[in-house]
Design a protein around this motif. Structure first.
Motif: not given
Length: 177
Positions: A21-37, A39-44
């Protein structure tokens, strides 16, 4: 709140329902991955499913040639965070990401927004369907009005005690499969 090892199945089901219920109405999420270097990278990104799948999965469409897909192939542990500031809802999801080659699932999730990013349609060779199996999530649902929040923060400055009773927080541990 305690983890699922100390709570009943019905309480965990309530928390999972609350989480969605808290997620469903939030249009965008920040998706975070660990880059090869390292570092953490986040993208909408936009969550594609309309409810949490039975296996506690979130779905995303991404460009197969983009960095997020390369990052997932190097390290499958991801974080997906949601912030709905209008409603004062905040969610942080930890999970395991994987590329899924399932045309039926792609068709099921396909929508006009995906079409805008991938104009060749559901069979666009650049479309990657990414599955995130939720392992853990934390949420914060602020119930207090903005005026009450300001009052509680001002009171905190005077008393030295942190604000309390502004809302609900919880942790949801999913079965890691």
């Amino acid at each position: 709140m305690s983890d699922s090892s100390t709570t009943s199945p019905s309480i965990e089901a309530d928390r999972r329902h609350k989480l969605w219920n808290l997620i469903k109405d939030t249009r965008f999420a920040m998706f975070t991955t660990r880059h090869a270097n390292g570092h953490l990278h986040s993208r909408p990104m936009t969550t594609q499913n309309r409810s949490v799948d039975e296996d506690d999965t979130l779905w995303f469409f991404m460009s197969r040639s983009g960095e997020p897909v390369a990052d997932i192939q190097g390290d499958f542990v991801v974080n997906v965070s949601y912030a709905n500031t209008d409603e004062d809802h905040y969610v942080s999801v930890s999970g395991r990401a994987a590329l899924v080659e399932d045309r039926t699932k792609r068709e099921q999730l396909w929508n006009k927004a995906a079409q805008a990013w991938f104009p060749q349609g559901v069979d666009d060779p650049d479309v990657a369907l990414v599955q995130v199996k939720i392992t853990h999530a934390s949420y914060w649902d602020v119930k207090a009005s903005k005026l009450t929040q300001l009052y509680e923060m001002a009171k905190s400055l005077v008393t030295g005690e942190p604000p309390r009773q502004l809302g609900e927080t919880g942790d949801v541990r999913m079965n890691a499969r």
